[in-house]
Scaffold this active site. Sequence first.
Site, PDB file in Angstrom:
ATOM      1  CB  SER A 428      -0.798   0.058   1.081  1.00 59.58           C
ATOM      2  OG  SER A 428      -0.312   0.170   2.774  1.00 59.58           O
ATOM      3  CG  HIS A 449      -3.055  -0.391  -2.528  1.00 57.31           C
ATOM      4  ND1 HIS A 449      -3.109   0.849  -2.382  1.00 57.31           N
ATOM      5  CD2 HIS A 449      -3.258  -1.295  -1.648  1.00 57.31           C
ATOM      6  CE1 HIS A 449      -3.358   1.155  -1.138  1.00 57.31           C
ATOM      7  NE2 HIS A 449      -3.269  -0.340  -0.573  1.00 57.31           N
ATOM      8  CD  GLU A 461      -4.064   3.500  -5.020  1.00 60.24           C
ATOM      9  OE1 GLU A 461      -3.876   4.882  -5.185  1.00 60.24           O
ATOM     10  OE2 GLU A 461      -3.544   2.556  -3.958  1.00 60.24           O
ATOM     11  CG  ASN A 499      -2.006   4.085   2.067  1.00 62.33           C
ATOM     12  OD1 ASN A 499      -3.013   4.407   2.254  1.00 62.33           O
ATOM     13  ND2 ASN A 499      -1.664   3.201   2.071  1.00 62.33           N
TER      14      ASN A 499
END
Length: 725
Positions: A428, A449, A461, A499
Site C-alpha cells: 500500500s 493495491h 489501485e 494513501n
Amino acid sequence: MDSRTKGKTVMEVGSDGVAVITLINPPVNSLSFDVLYNLKSNYEEALSRNDVKAIVITGAKGKFSGGFDISGFGEIQKGTRKEPKVGYISIDILTDLLEAARKPSVAAIDGLALGGGLELSMACHARISTPGAQLGLPELQLGVIPGFGGTQRLPRLVGLTKALEMILTSKPVRAEEGHSLGLIDAVVPSAELLTTARRWALDIVERRKPWISSVLKTDKLPPLGEAREILKFARGQTRKQAPNMKHPLMCLDALETGIVSGPRAGLEKEAEVGSQVISLDTTKGLIHVFFSQRGTVKVPGVTDRGLIPRKIKKVAIIGGGLMGSGIATALILSNYPVILKEVNEKFLEAGIGRVKANLQSRVRKGSMSKEKFEKTMSLLKGSLDYESFRDVDMVIEAVIENISLKQQIFADLEKYCPQHCILASNTSTIDLNKIGERTKSQDRIVGAHFFSPAHVMPLLEIVRTNHTSAQVIVDLLDVGKKIKKTPVVVGNCTGFAVNRMFFPYTQAAMFLVERGADPYLIDSAVSKFGMPMGPFRLCDLVGFGVAIATATQFIENFPERTYKSMIIPLMQEDKRAGEATRKGFYLYDDKRKAKPDPELKKYIEKARSMSGANVDPKLVKLSEKEIIEMTFFPVVNEACRVFAEGIAVKAADLDIAAIFGMGFPPYRGGIMFWADSIGSKYIYSRLDEWSKTYGDFFKPCAFLAERGSKGAPLSAPVEQARSRL
Ligand SMILES: CCCCC/C=C/C(=O)SCCNC(=O)CCNC(=O)[C@H](O)C(C)(C)COP(=O)(O)OP(=O)(O)OC[C@H]1O[C@@H](n2cnc3c(N)ncnc32)[C@H](O)[C@@H]1OP(=O)(O)O
C-alpha cells in the site's frame, strides 16, 4: 446519423399494421434530446397514418434503453443546452401524445430499461420483456429524480411500498420479479419478443387485451391515510440515510403530490422538482462521479493502443493474511483458480479458513448457495512452496510491509514463474522499484493495491512504474473488471494516490488534538460532512500497527511535511492498538460499539509535552466548518502534488480514488471536484495562513500556489507535468 446529433429512432410499419419504433443510440440507447424528439415525430407520423393500427417501441441491439442521456444534464448545468419547457417531455410527449393516443403502444424490452427507459415503457399500454431484462429507476444515485412520469406510474403499477424501495435504493429488478409485481405483462424469450409485442398491441386494438394507461390506475395505491404514513416513514429513513442530500426528499414530494392531488398534479410537481434538482451541487457531484468512474479505464498511451487483454487462467497469491485471503476470495468469486501460498501449515490453514469464512458469511446471508460455496472453494488450492507456480499467469504478493522480505519474494518469483507471468504486489505504500530491485523483470512488475476487506471494497489501485509494460496494465484492468472493481491506474511513489491523500487527513486530525481540539468533535464533524467515520474511529478500525507502519514510510519519504505525533505510539506502548484490542481512541464493548474514553486525555497530554506543542485557544473552539477545512485542505494539497507529479493522469481519477479508497462522499464529487467547488484561491489562502502560523505541514505546494493565486481550477489538465506514467 448526422455527426452532431446523438442517436435517433427508426420506424418500420409492417403489413400487420404495427409500427415498430426502434431507439438507436449506442452503446445503451440512451434517450438524448435527439432520440426523444425523433421518437415524437415518428409517433405523430404513426398516429396520422391510416395503415398503422398500433405501435411497438423497442431498442436496438438487445438493449431497450439505459435511460435519459446523462450528458444532457451536464449540458443543462453548464448552460450549453437550454432545458426544454418544464414538463414538455413527460407531459406533452409521453402523457398527452403517447399514453393518451387513440392507438395503443407496447414496449418490447430486452436487456436494460433503466430510468427514462423504464419510464418510457411505463407510458406504453403494456410491456413485454425477455427474461434477462433489468428494470429500474436509478435516478437518485445520479442526484436527479425519476422523471418522464416515473414517480407517478411506478407506484400505480407496483404499489407504493415497492415503488419507494425501487426508487430509494436505485436497485433494478429482474424481469420475473417485474412480472410478478405487475410492471411487466409477459416474459418471453428474445426470439419471440417482437412478435409477441406486435400481437399484444393488436390484441389491445381488438380489445382482447386491456388498454391500460398506467397513470390512471388506482388499484395498487393504498388508501390516503396509509399512503401518508408510508411516505412519512420513508422521509424519516431518507433524512437519516442521506442527511446531506435534498433530492430524495424532493422526489418524495412529487410522489406524495400525485397520491394526494391526482396524477396530473403529480406529473406537474415531478417536472417542477426534476428541473430544480439539476442545478443542485450534489447532483453536479454525482453526475461527475458517473462519468469519472467510467473514465478510469481510459488511460492515455495504454488503452488507446489496441492491446487485447491476455487470458489470465490461474493466479497465485502469496500470504494468506487479511489482505491475501480477501484478494483470494475476490478472485475465486469471479471463477479464477487460485493458489494460496503460506510459509507453514498453520498459516496456510488460517489463510484458507479466512477465505472460507468470507464465503460462509455469504451463505449465512442467503446470497450464496451451499453448492456454489463448495464449487467456489474448490477453485482454491494451498501451497507451501513455489513448485505449483510454474503455470500461473499472475502472482499477487500480499505479505507484510517489509521491503527486504518483498525483495526476496520477487527474486524467487522470477525463478519459478513463467516468463509471461505478471508479478504484482499488494503493497500500500512501498515504492515498487525498490521491491523489484533484485529482479530483471521490471516490465512485468506492477502494483495491485486492494483495500481491506479486499473482497468487498470496490477500488483497485493499479500502480505502474516507468518500466511496467502497457500490456500488463491492460491485463490487470481486465482482471479488475472481471472481479468487479473500479480500477484507478496511478504512477509509482511512496503511498501511491490513495494513501498519499489519506495520510495528511489523519495527520491533520492528530495535529489539531495536540493543540487542544476535541477528537470526538472532529470525528463527529467529519461524519456529518459525509465520511463513513471520522479519522480517530478509522485509526482504531485499521489498527495502530498498520498506522505506524504507514507513518514510518511517510516520515522517511516526505519528512518536510510529516507531522510527527506521538499519540498513537504512546497508546500502542500501553497495548491499546485500536478496535482489535477493544481500546484505542475509543473503548469498544462486546458488540464493538464505540464509546469515548476519558483516559485518552492522558495520552494526548503526554504527546503534547513530547512534541512541545501548546494548546491553542483558537483550535480548541473550532467550528465544524473549520474542522473540515483544517482536515481536508491538507488532503487537497497532497492531491495537487500527486496530480502535478503525474502520479494521476486525470484529476477525475483522484476523485474516484478518494471516493472509493477513502470513503469521500460521492455527492461532493470527489476531492478535486469538491476543492474546485470551494475555489482554489480560498483553499490556497487558508493553507498559506496556517502554514505561517503552524508550520510546513500546511504549506501549499507549488501547483496549488500557482493555481490558487490565479483562482484557476485545480482539476484542469496539467499541461507540462513530468508524467511518471
Ligand atoms: C430531462 C430530465 C429527464 C429525467 C428523467 C430520466 C432520467 C434518467 O433516465 S437518468 C439515467 C438513468 N439511467 C441510469 O442511471 C443508468 C446509467 N448507466 C448504467 O448504470 C450503466 O452504464 C449500464 C447498466 C446502463 C451499462 O453498464 P455497463 O455495461 O457496465 O457499461 P458502462 O457503465 O461502462 O457504460 C457504457 C457506456 O455507456 C455510457 N452510458 C451508460 N448509460 C448512459 C446514460 N444513461 N447516458 C449517457 N451515457 C450512458 C457510459 O458512460 C459508458 O460510456 P463510455 O465510457 O464512453 O463507454
